[in-house]
Design an enzyme around this catalytic site. Structure first.
Site, mmCIF file in Angstrom:
data_model
loop_
_atom_site.group_PDB
_atom_site.id
_atom_site.type_symbol
_atom_site.label_atom_id
_atom_site.label_comp_id
_atom_site.label_asym_id
_atom_site.label_seq_id
_atom_site.Cartn_x
_atom_site.Cartn_y
_atom_site.Cartn_z
ATOM 1 N N GLU A 88 0.830 -1.197 0.000
ATOM 2 C CA GLU A 88 0.000 0.000 0.000
ATOM 3 C C GLU A 88 0.868 1.253 0.000
ATOM 4 O O GLU A 88 1.897 1.301 0.669
ATOM 5 C CB GLU A 88 -0.887 0.019 1.254
ATOM 6 C CG GLU A 88 -1.878 -1.125 1.275
ATOM 7 C CD GLU A 88 -2.634 -1.232 2.580
ATOM 8 O OE1 GLU A 88 -2.565 -0.284 3.399
ATOM 9 O OE2 GLU A 88 -3.293 -2.262 2.792
ATOM 10 N N CYS B 275 2.884 8.178 1.996
ATOM 11 C CA CYS B 275 3.255 7.127 2.949
ATOM 12 C C CYS B 275 3.654 5.886 2.162
ATOM 13 O O CYS B 275 2.859 5.381 1.366
ATOM 14 C CB CYS B 275 2.074 6.842 3.870
ATOM 15 S SG CYS B 275 2.400 5.496 5.027
ATOM 16 N N CYS C 18 5.194 -8.070 7.260
ATOM 17 C CA CYS C 18 6.129 -7.577 8.269
ATOM 18 C C CYS C 18 6.383 -8.679 9.287
ATOM 19 O O CYS C 18 5.454 -9.371 9.697
ATOM 20 C CB CYS C 18 5.529 -6.345 8.964
ATOM 21 S SG CYS C 18 6.596 -5.628 10.235
ATOM 22 N N CYS D 72 3.245 -6.893 15.499
ATOM 23 C CA CYS D 72 2.527 -6.164 16.548
ATOM 24 C C CYS D 72 1.052 -6.596 16.461
ATOM 25 O O CYS D 72 0.463 -6.569 15.380
ATOM 26 C CB CYS D 72 2.645 -4.658 16.314
ATOM 27 S SG CYS D 72 4.369 -4.085 16.222
ATOM 28 N N CYS E 293 -1.694 -4.398 14.622
ATOM 29 C CA CYS E 293 -1.367 -3.875 13.288
ATOM 30 C C CYS E 293 -1.645 -4.926 12.224
ATOM 31 O O CYS E 293 -1.220 -6.081 12.357
ATOM 32 C CB CYS E 293 0.104 -3.464 13.252
ATOM 33 S SG CYS E 293 0.685 -2.947 11.614
ATOM 34 N N CYS F 181 -3.329 0.592 8.421
ATOM 35 C CA CYS F 181 -2.170 0.256 7.614
ATOM 36 C C CYS F 181 -2.110 -1.243 7.331
ATOM 37 O O CYS F 181 -2.129 -2.041 8.240
ATOM 38 C CB CYS F 181 -0.957 0.620 8.442
ATOM 39 S SG CYS F 181 0.309 1.307 7.496
HETATM 40 N N1 SAH Z 1 7.149 -0.745 11.171
HETATM 41 C C1 SAH Z 1 7.273 0.663 11.433
HETATM 42 C C2 SAH Z 1 6.302 1.501 10.578
HETATM 43 C C3 SAH Z 1 4.877 1.227 10.958
HETATM 44 S S1 SAH Z 1 3.574 2.320 10.621
HETATM 45 C C4 SAH Z 1 6.989 0.937 12.898
HETATM 46 O O1 SAH Z 1 6.516 0.049 13.583
HETATM 47 O O2 SAH Z 1 7.308 2.026 13.366
HETATM 48 C C5 SAH Z 1 3.641 3.689 11.652
HETATM 49 C C6 SAH Z 1 2.898 3.593 12.972
HETATM 50 O O3 SAH Z 1 1.532 3.159 12.874
HETATM 51 C C7 SAH Z 1 3.587 2.628 13.930
HETATM 52 O O4 SAH Z 1 3.800 3.299 15.139
HETATM 53 C C8 SAH Z 1 2.552 1.529 14.078
HETATM 54 O O5 SAH Z 1 2.672 0.856 15.309
HETATM 55 C C9 SAH Z 1 1.259 2.277 13.953
HETATM 56 N N2 SAH Z 1 0.096 1.443 13.641
HETATM 57 C C10 SAH Z 1 0.046 0.229 13.061
HETATM 58 N N3 SAH Z 1 -1.214 -0.232 12.971
HETATM 59 C C11 SAH Z 1 -2.010 0.718 13.493
HETATM 60 C C12 SAH Z 1 -3.417 0.840 13.685
HETATM 61 N N4 SAH Z 1 -4.264 -0.113 13.322
HETATM 62 N N5 SAH Z 1 -3.869 1.986 14.249
HETATM 63 C C13 SAH Z 1 -3.019 2.966 14.617
HETATM 64 N N6 SAH Z 1 -1.691 2.908 14.463
HETATM 65 C C14 SAH Z 1 -1.179 1.803 13.909
#
Ligand code: SAH
Length: 348
Positions: free
Chosen positions: A85, A103, A110, A114, A117, A334
């Site tokens: 995306e 973005c 990944c 987490c 996510c 995301c």
């Molecule tokens: N892998 C990287 C980039 C991730 S995206 C990282 O973890 O930093 C950027 C942010 O969005 C990260 O802090 C991630 O934890 C957060 N994120 C992921 N899924 C999410 C969701 N469903 N709602 C809100 N934030 C989210």
């Protein structure tokens, strides 16, 4: 560029033809035939030998506020399971000269996993190549000029750093986005952060913290279990010393999980006196669907709770901003659009 020059010479072109083709591509050309300053024979040879782009827009959703989410697939890769995306977010004021924020993703899937996510729910498929990261910029620019970029799409950029860095160096040198216009977000890796800080990185750093408590971080960011938060914050301090750019700590707010006053106080206490800010991200719900590997049970906190948490962290002495996601009415979170496509592919 070196690789392209070599291949153009093999096709009986001159080295400067490679430069001409590359500049035309970055300026928006989408076929070699448009590059009329190249000899006709070379244009024909290039057309059959070197695809100008390897990405295709397989799906595109536009939200009412103008943000567009692109689902990009790459030639000769599987439809559904091998897509990423890219989100193009225009400035609030459409007349603003600032340009859009883009973005971009760095991996297909990944490995960090987490639990809140969508990007890591089905694990890692592969790393993106540098050119596949650059192509996200080219596809983004087709929707309107870009003034900022965030490496916050699917994937953990420090686990594919060689390709990410190669791409961001091109974005910096050839697309003109300065280091302060690009933000890379990572789960931390203290040693890598310290090492990268010494290499004049063409980006600012954001670190996903999500909790001030070590045990809980091991659950929210499983790949970082055993890495003390103290170590992450110390690496952030080293980053500031080496780059003079402040670190942003990201904190996804999961209602009833990590948004208590104790969390806010401890977060504020840990960041007090550091050259850092906090960015709170109220959780974007994932819409569960049959066949999902695991359906996370979280809730988005109410606006008042978010404001209260922010006030508590600020009182403890740390500048705190809130990121209410824009443009994300459906498949908002995301990585969720990609997951949906992979799931419907399985069902076929
Ligand atoms: N892998 C990287 C980039 C991730 S995206 C990282 O973890 O930093 C950027 C942010 O969005 C990260 O802090 C991630 O934890 C957060 N994120 C992921 N899924 C999410 C969701 N469903 N709602 C809100 N934030 C989210």
């Amino acid at each position: 560029m070196d690789e392209l020059t070599e291949r153009v010479t093999e096709l009986d072109g001159k080295p400067f033809h490679a430069r001409v083709a590359r500049e035309a591509l970055l300026k928006g050309a989408r076929t070699y035939e448009e590059m009329t300053s190249l000899p006709a024979d070379l244009r024909a040879a290039l057309t059959s030998e070197i695809p100008l782009l390897s990405s295709e827009v397989r799906h595109s959703t536009r939200a009412s506020d103008g943000a567009t989410k692109l689902l990009l697939g790459f030639a000769e890769r599987d439809e559904g399971s091998d897509e990423v995306e890219t989100v193009h977010i225009p400035p609030h004021n459409p007349k603003s000269p600032k340009g859009a924020t883009l973005c971009v993703s760095t991996q297909v899937g990944c490995p960090v996993a987490c639990p809140f996510c969508a990007s890591g729910l089905a694990g890692l498929i592969r790393n993106l190549e540098a050119h596949e990261i650059i192509e996200q910029f080219l596809r983004g620019i087709e929707l309107g000029p870009i003034g900022r970029a965030v490496v916050m799409g699917i994937g953990e950029p420090l686990l594919n750093y060689t390709n990410v860095r190669a791409a961001l160096d091109v974005v910096n040198a050839e697309l003109g986005l300065g280091a302060r216009k690009v933000t890379l977000s990572t789960v931390g890796f203290p040693d890598r952060v310290r090492e990268i800080a010494t290499t004049k990185p063409p980006f600012q750093l954001a670190v996903s913290l999500h909790t001030p408590f070590d045990a809980e971080r091991g659950v929210l960011v499983p790949a970082m279990r055993g890495v003390p938060i103290d170590d992450i914050l110390a690496a952030g301090d080293d980053w500031y010393r080496a780059t003079h750019r402040e670190v942003t700590y990201e904190y996804v707010l999961l209602g009833g999980h990590n948004d208590s006053p104790e969390h806010a106080r401890e977060l504020g206490r840990r960041l007090r006196g550091r050259r850092a800010t906090v960015n709170l991200i109220p959780w974007n719900p994932l819409t569960p669907m049959e066949g999902d590997p695991e359906v996370p049970r979280y809730r988005r906190p109410a606006p008042d709770d978010v404001a209260g948490f922010q006030a508590d962290v600020q009182d403890a002495g740390t500048v705190t901003t809130i990121r209410w996601s824009r443009g994300l009415e459906s498949d908002a979170a995301c990585g969720q659009l990609r997951l949906r496509r992979a799931a419907s592919k399985r069902a076929d």
